[in-house]
Scaffold this motif. Structure first.
Motif, PDB file in Angstrom:
ATOM      1  N   GLN A 245       2.797   9.689  -5.573  1.00 46.00           N
ATOM      2  CA  GLN A 245       3.370  10.949  -5.093  1.00 46.00           C
ATOM      3  C   GLN A 245       4.603  11.384  -5.875  1.00 46.00           C
ATOM      4  N   VAL A 246       5.496  10.452  -6.168  1.00 51.43           N
ATOM      5  CA  VAL A 246       6.780  10.840  -6.781  1.00 51.43           C
ATOM      6  C   VAL A 246       7.013  10.243  -8.157  1.00 51.43           C
TER       7      VAL A 246
ATOM      8  N   GLN B 181       0.833  -1.207   0.000  1.00 44.40           N
ATOM      9  CA  GLN B 181       0.000   0.000   0.000  1.00 44.40           C
ATOM     10  C   GLN B 181       0.868   1.258   0.000  1.00 44.40           C
ATOM     11  N   VAL B 182       1.937   1.234   0.800  1.00 43.16           N
ATOM     12  CA  VAL B 182       2.875   2.361   0.836  1.00 43.16           C
ATOM     13  C   VAL B 182       3.496   2.572  -0.545  1.00 43.16           C
ATOM     14  N   HIS B 183       3.866   1.471  -1.188  1.00 45.68           N
ATOM     15  CA  HIS B 183       4.475   1.547  -2.521  1.00 45.68           C
ATOM     16  C   HIS B 183       3.514   2.214  -3.515  1.00 45.68           C
ATOM     17  N   GLU B 184       2.256   1.856  -3.432  1.00 46.54           N
ATOM     18  CA  GLU B 184       1.254   2.457  -4.323  1.00 46.54           C
ATOM     19  C   GLU B 184       1.117   3.955  -4.070  1.00 46.54           C
ATOM     20  N   GLN B 185       1.090   4.342  -2.797  1.00 43.20           N
ATOM     21  CA  GLN B 185       0.969   5.758  -2.446  1.00 43.20           C
ATOM     22  C   GLN B 185       2.185   6.550  -2.915  1.00 43.20           C
ATOM     23  N   LEU B 186       3.380   5.977  -2.720  1.00 43.52           N
ATOM     24  CA  LEU B 186       4.604   6.668  -3.129  1.00 43.52           C
ATOM     25  C   LEU B 186       4.702   6.777  -4.641  1.00 43.52           C
ATOM     26  N   THR B 187       4.230   5.771  -5.348  1.00 41.29           N
ATOM     27  CA  THR B 187       4.238   5.825  -6.808  1.00 41.29           C
ATOM     28  C   THR B 187       3.393   6.998  -7.297  1.00 41.29           C
TER      29      THR B 187
END
Length: 361
Positions: free
Chosen positions: A151-152, A143-149
């Motif tokens: 964002q950046v 989930q963190v990976h999806e959010q960071l993708t």
């Protein structure tokens, strides 16, 4: 005069910033595991019976207060962060809490997903009521990976993650679970159970790789038969069966990591032989500055290990000369000695490279 003073201040700032950047050897650490590296996630689990929230936990931490770490002070996650020039990665559930409250949260600086009582297997935490299993920890990371993708961007994120360290400290609770369950022992030989642990872990490591992880620090299971709680099973001597299971698991783990590397060419890892390192401490305590290798520092009863560490427990006066803090966990002093070996230790304990060499890749 004013101009020269300003220039001096700017030069000083740049010099120190350069030193800070040089000291920081990786952009982030993402931690997965159990109570050995939990820095407070379990504090956010309302039903969990495994929380380090009472005195005397944290007695030697900088704040002198319990922080959710199962230690008298800092744990391995803190000490590894120190080694690489970073602050400790915050507990994931604390970040989620802030994120849900619309506060500014960044997952780029590293996250700790570890949970006291967690194991490789789902449902391993039944006796603790609530813990975040390794599978769930990796779910959270996804989930963190999806959010960071979002964002950046995928390219920037992959560059960041490829330089980050993914630390894995897991497996002890699965072995404890095996010896506490007659049902598991009837259904699996020790070798079958260890093999199943390894194959299950491989699935989660591959999931992390598929979501950007490239540099892994993998911590083997220690001589868990020598923790005070298990010594009580064997008249204060190490519980041999649990140690043999640790050896079987660690052997399978090392073989699996070699396979994983062959299957994913740009994956790099450092395996740390916690079993050998802790055994060395237990067998040669004086050379490392330790005096007591059997007793828990905080507890009650035989070996100070018949009861949990609570506010009414007996606490040893010198935490520096004890290897074990409570029934299951090392003191900060023991963790620091282990992390020193993990970071730049010899091939006797690290393979194929140590953490310092992994950082340099």
């Amino acid at each position: 005069m004013m101009k020269s003073s300003i220039l001096l201040i700017i030069s000083f700032f740049i010099f120190n910033l350069g030193g800070f950047l040089e000291a920081q050897k990786t952009p982030a650490i993402y931690v997965f595991g159990d109570s050995l590296v939990d820095v407070g996630n379990n504090n956010y689990l309302s039903l969990s019976l495994v929380k380090a929230t009472l005195p005397h936990y944290g007695i030697d931490f900088p704040t002198k207060k319990p922080t959710g770490r199962f230690s008298n002070g800092k744990n391995a996650a803190d000490l590894i962060a120190e080694k690489v020039g970073l602050t400790t990665s915050p507990p994931y559930l604390s970040l989620v809490s802030k994120f849900n409250n619309k506060k500014n949260v960044s997952f780029l600086g590293g996250v700790n997903f570890a949970s006291g009582g967690a194991g490789i297997f789902n449902g391993n935490d039944v006796s603790f009521r609530q813990a975040i299993s390794l599978t769930k920890q990796v779910d959270y990371y996804t989930q963190v990976h999806e959010q960071l993708t979002q964002q950046v961007g995928a390219s920037t994120l992959q560059k960041h993650l490829s330089k980050s360290i993914f630390g894995i400290v897991i497996g002890s609770n699965d072995i404890f679970g095996y010896y506490n369950s007659m049902d598991l022992q009837k259904k699996n030989t020790p070798q079958q159970y260890a093999d199943s642990m390894v194959s299950s872990l491989k699935i989660q490591l591959q999931r992390l790789y598929n979501n950007g992880a490239r540099k892994f620090e993998i911590i083997g299971v220690s001589t868990i038969g020598c923790v005070p709680a298990l010594r009580l099973k064997n008249k204060t001597e190490c519980f041999l069966e649990a140690n043999l299971m640790s050896i079987k698991y660690n052997e399978g783990l090392q073989s699996m990591l070699k396979e994983l590397k062959l299957e994913n060419k740009d994956l790099s890892y450092s395996y740390f032989d916690t079993y050998g390192a802790l055994q060395d401490l237990i067998q040669n305590p004086i050379s490392y500055g330790f005096a007591d290798v059997k007793d828990a520092c905080c507890g009650l009863g035989e070996l100070n290990a018949q009861f949990l560490c609570t506010p009414i427990s007996v606490v040893c006066a010198n935490r520096q000369n004890h290897i074990f803090w409570d029934q299951f966990h090392p003191t900060e002093a023991a963790s620091r000695t282990i992390v020193d070996k993990l970071y730049n230790g010899p091939s006797k304990y690290t393979s194929p490279i140590n953490l310092q060499q992994l950082l340099a890749l």
